[in-house]
Structure formats: C-alpha cells, structure tokens
Design a protein around this motif. Structure first.
Motif, PDB file in Angstrom:
ATOM      1  N   ASP A 278       7.854 -87.615 -52.311  1.00  0.00           N
ATOM      2  CA  ASP A 278       7.040 -86.446 -51.995  1.00  0.00           C
ATOM      3  C   ASP A 278       7.079 -85.476 -53.168  1.00  0.00           C
ATOM      4  N   LEU A 279       5.909 -84.971 -53.550  1.00  0.00           N
ATOM      5  CA  LEU A 279       5.794 -83.950 -54.585  1.00  0.00           C
ATOM      6  C   LEU A 279       5.006 -82.778 -54.021  1.00  0.00           C
ATOM      7  N   LEU A 280       5.491 -81.568 -54.261  1.00  0.00           N
ATOM      8  CA  LEU A 280       4.865 -80.369 -53.699  1.00  0.00           C
ATOM      9  C   LEU A 280       4.871 -79.277 -54.754  1.00  0.00           C
ATOM     10  N   VAL A 288       0.730 -73.703 -50.821  1.00  0.00           N
ATOM     11  CA  VAL A 288       0.697 -75.050 -51.401  1.00  0.00           C
ATOM     12  C   VAL A 288      -0.605 -75.220 -52.165  1.00  0.00           C
ATOM     13  N   ILE A 289      -0.490 -75.538 -53.454  1.00  0.00           N
ATOM     14  CA  ILE A 289      -1.692 -75.766 -54.260  1.00  0.00           C
ATOM     15  C   ILE A 289      -1.856 -77.240 -54.639  1.00  0.00           C
ATOM     16  N   ALA A 290      -0.823 -78.040 -54.444  1.00  0.00           N
ATOM     17  CA  ALA A 290      -0.927 -79.485 -54.695  1.00  0.00           C
ATOM     18  C   ALA A 290       0.231 -80.184 -54.000  1.00  0.00           C
ATOM     19  N   GLN A 291      -0.063 -81.337 -53.447  1.00  0.00           N
ATOM     20  CA  GLN A 291       0.994 -82.142 -52.838  1.00  0.00           C
ATOM     21  C   GLN A 291       0.562 -83.594 -52.772  1.00  0.00           C
ATOM     22  N   SER A 292       1.546 -84.497 -52.757  1.00  0.00           N
ATOM     23  CA  SER A 292       1.261 -85.927 -52.633  1.00  0.00           C
ATOM     24  C   SER A 292       2.463 -86.613 -52.024  1.00  0.00           C
ATOM     25  N   GLY A 308      -0.747 -82.453 -59.120  1.00  0.00           N
ATOM     26  CA  GLY A 308      -1.069 -81.155 -59.698  1.00  0.00           C
ATOM     27  C   GLY A 308      -2.452 -80.683 -59.299  1.00  0.00           C
ATOM     28  N   ARG A 309      -2.876 -79.618 -59.971  1.00  0.00           N
ATOM     29  CA  ARG A 309      -4.171 -79.013 -59.654  1.00  0.00           C
ATOM     30  C   ARG A 309      -4.775 -78.404 -60.915  1.00  0.00           C
ATOM     31  N   LYS A 310      -6.097 -78.573 -61.066  1.00  0.00           N
ATOM     32  CA  LYS A 310      -6.790 -77.948 -62.179  1.00  0.00           C
ATOM     33  C   LYS A 310      -6.962 -76.453 -61.923  1.00  0.00           C
ATOM     34  N   ARG A 311      -7.032 -75.697 -63.000  1.00  0.00           N
ATOM     35  CA  ARG A 311      -7.199 -74.249 -62.877  1.00  0.00           C
ATOM     36  C   ARG A 311      -8.577 -73.919 -62.311  1.00  0.00           C
ATOM     37  N   ARG A 312      -8.610 -72.965 -61.394  1.00  0.00           N
ATOM     38  CA  ARG A 312      -9.870 -72.458 -60.845  1.00  0.00           C
ATOM     39  C   ARG A 312      -9.992 -70.993 -61.248  1.00  0.00           C
ATOM     40  N   GLY A 313     -10.995 -70.692 -61.974  1.00  0.00           N
ATOM     41  CA  GLY A 313     -11.132 -69.333 -62.474  1.00  0.00           C
ATOM     42  C   GLY A 313     -10.622 -69.231 -63.904  1.00  0.00           C
ATOM     43  N   ASP A 314     -10.515 -67.992 -64.357  1.00  0.00           N
ATOM     44  CA  ASP A 314     -10.142 -67.754 -65.751  1.00  0.00           C
ATOM     45  C   ASP A 314      -8.666 -67.998 -66.033  1.00  0.00           C
ATOM     46  N   SER A 315      -7.817 -67.775 -65.028  1.00  0.00           N
ATOM     47  CA  SER A 315      -6.382 -67.921 -65.280  1.00  0.00           C
ATOM     48  C   SER A 315      -5.623 -68.125 -63.977  1.00  0.00           C
ATOM     49  N   THR A 322       6.621 -73.148 -57.975  1.00  0.00           N
ATOM     50  CA  THR A 322       7.759 -73.992 -57.597  1.00  0.00           C
ATOM     51  C   THR A 322       7.303 -75.424 -57.352  1.00  0.00           C
ATOM     52  N   GLY A 323       7.976 -76.359 -57.999  1.00  0.00           N
ATOM     53  CA  GLY A 323       7.725 -77.780 -57.764  1.00  0.00           C
ATOM     54  C   GLY A 323       8.894 -78.398 -57.027  1.00  0.00           C
ATOM     55  N   VAL A 324       8.618 -79.025 -55.896  1.00  0.00           N
ATOM     56  CA  VAL A 324       9.656 -79.680 -55.087  1.00  0.00           C
ATOM     57  C   VAL A 324       9.465 -81.186 -55.182  1.00  0.00           C
ATOM     58  N   VAL A 325      10.559 -81.881 -55.485  1.00  0.00           N
ATOM     59  CA  VAL A 325      10.541 -83.334 -55.671  1.00  0.00           C
ATOM     60  C   VAL A 325      11.537 -83.951 -54.699  1.00  0.00           C
TER      61      VAL A 325
END
Length: 344
Positions: A278-280, A288-292, A308-315, A322-325
């Motif tokens: 599990d990755l979070l 939560v912006i990404a999980q698998s 992961g997740r691509k950037r949305r917006g300028d920044s 925090t990444g949980v493995v």
C-alpha cells in the motif's frame, strides 16, 4: 617362583589404559571437529547495521529437492543456495565502503581479485567464477568460511596469511553472480559439507526450533526478517529502477512547489505471493492526493512500487506532504514507514 599370571595382569591393565587414552584422544579430536557446530563460534562478518544499512536477503536452501526453504521454512533463499547473503541497501552504501570482517581465526587458503563490480545478467558467462572476487579462510580444525562478491581491489590479505576474528579482509562489492551489492558467506565443516549458520541441524518438516543450534555469536532467529523495506523516497516522476538500486532516486532535497508531480516510491525485499503493498500520499491538510494497492502474484526477491499525482494549477500548496508505505501479509503488517516532504 615367578607367578605366570602376574605379568599378564600388568599387560592387560596397560592395554586397557592405552585403549582408554586412545579413546580419550579420539573423543577430544571429535570435540575439536564438532567445535564447528557449537554456538557462538562465528563473528558477524560485515561492518554494517542490520536493518539500517544492510539486511539478510537470502539464507541457505534447506530443501533437498527443486523447491526452496530457508531455516524457518520461508522462501528467503533460492534453489541450491549454499550461504547467507548480507545485502547493502543500495550502491551508494557500497561505494562509501563497507568492510568484510573475518568470522573466525584461520589461514587464507585461496583468493581471487580483479573482477569488475557490475550487475550479473543471465547472458553473462562467468566461467565458473560465480563467487566473483573473494577468499576462503580455514581454521586449524578444517572448518572454513568463504567470502564472495567483494569489491575489486579491496582485498587486504594474501594466500597463506593468518587472520584473526574481526580483521578486515576487504569490502563488499558487486562482482560475480550478483544483482545487488552484498556479501555471500558459506560455512563448511571439515568434510566440506555446507553448514547453515542459523541452524546446523537437519531440517525437520515442522520447523520447530526449540533445540536450534546456530553458530553466530551475535545473531539469532529473532534477527530473521521475513521481508521488508529497502529504501523509499519522493520524486517528481516514477524513477528508473536503476536509480533506485543505485540509491540516487530520492529527490526530496530538490523538489519545489512548481514540480510537475509528486511521487512516493518504495523498494522492498522478500515479497511473497498474495502480499499487499500500500502506498498513500497526503497533502498538508491531511487529504489523500494519491494512493495505490498492489497484490503480489508470486514471490519476489525485490519489488519496486510507486504512486503519485500530477500538479494541478500553478503550484503545490505549501506545507508538509506525507508518504505512507506499508507491506502487508495476511493479517500482519510486515513493514510500515512514513516519509515527509516539506514544500515552502
């Protein structure tokens, strides 16, 4: 008058005494040979922190057939493996220099150096030099320890040298039949048979260890890791696995709020069939912006995963991400870690 029986009595007593001495000498000799399998006879053979800068990747294969079984009946070995593999976390650790240490007193009875530190592939013909750069040390009772995959040019001893426990013999490398930097150690008794230093008994089918006999002075069965995390980090893309192995995939120090993406990645060892990785990834607000979640379909010596997740917006929003493995096995958590990245 000389009594005929008296000399015979002296002769018999002398013979009995002689036989007793011979038996005691044989027993003493046997005890010396059996010294190979007494507890606490082997020192830790590598200058690293177990579970920090190194792990034990593989053990002696105890299965006599085509199957595999380590000393716990687990799969941390491969068919016909005759030693214990002390693995470094990544190539950077190897390049910094990790010493190989003598596990027992003895004499160097052979060595090889000069082979390159490169990852082995099935297309590579080693011509019987699977051990790579290495050496063998034999104790006076015939017990021997073989050290394999040393770094080219690092061996500090010569054939015929006497070495003492703890003496530096060389450094861990990547030579020979090796796909990751590690030290392979094979222990043999005076007859040349391989000994499993974690359990010298013949393996039983139930894997009961109440009367286990190991050789290590500082290791025991509680140091057995049934799998776990090698390394993890952040990046702005899914990193190439070669960079993960090298130890250069983590971009935590260079990521910024305008990074194209945020990715949490992890590399594991000893993954088994049906294990779940599990990755979070959460943002500074805890969202939560990404999980698998990945279920393994077979045993793997090493396994890499990322999300992961691509950037949305300028920044990206400022703050700590925090990444949980997590590595799960049935109802147990084998390994769980958190990694934090602060964007300002």
């Amino acid at each position: 008058m000389i009594e005929p029986i008296r000399p015979m009595k002296i002769h018999v007593e002398s013979m009995l005494l002689f036989l007793w001495v011979v038996l005691m000498m044989m027993f003493a000799s046997g005890a010396t040979a059996d010294d190979a399998i007494r507890p606490d006879s082997l020192a830790f053979p590598i200058d690293c922190e177990l579970r920090e800068t190194c792990i034990i990747q593989n053990y002696v294969d105890r299965d006599p057939g085509p199957g595999v079984a380590d000393f716990t009946c687990g799969p941390l070995t491969y068919d016909g493996h005759k030693g214990t593999d002390f693995r470094l976390i990544d190539d950077i650790t190897m390049l910094e220099g990790v010493d190989v240490l003598a596990a027992l007193d003895g004499t160097v009875i052979g060595l090889r150096d000069g082979m390159a530190d490169v990852r082995w592939t099935p297309e590579t013909d080693l011509e019987g030099r699977d051990c790579g750069n290495g050496l063998m040390v034999e104790r006076t009772d015939g017990v021997s320890v073989q050290y394999c995959h040393l770094r080219r040019g690092s061996i500090t001893v010569r054939s015929g040298d006497r070495v003492s426990i703890g003496q530096v013999l060389g450094q861990v490398g990547l030579s020979g039949r090796s796909q990751f930097p590690h030290l392979h150690v094979t222990v043999r008794n005076p007859s040349g048979a391989v000994l499993d230093p974690f359990d010298t008994r013949l393996q039983d089918a139930t894997c009961k260890f109440s009367d286990r006999k190991d050789l290590w002075a500082t290791l025991d069965k509680d140091d057995y890791q049934p799998g776990g995390l090698l390394n993890a980090g952040f990046a702005d893309h899914v990193p190439d696995y070669g960079l993960v192995q090298a130890g250069t995939a983590d971009q935590s120090g260079s990521l910024a709020r305008d990074s194209d993406a945020l990715v949490i990645w992890a590399n594991f060892f000893g993954v088994r069939t049906d294990d779940i990785i599990d990755l979070l990834l959460t943002d500074p607000a805890g969202r939560v912006i990404a999980q698998s979640s990945h279920q393994m379909t077979r045993n793997r010596a090493q396994q890499f995963r990322a999300t992961g997740r691509k950037r949305r917006g300028d920044s990206w929003n400022p703050g700590t991400y925090t990444g949980v493995v997590v590595l799960r096995r049935e109802y147990d958590i084998v390994s769980q870690t958190e990694h934090r990245l602060t964007l300002e």
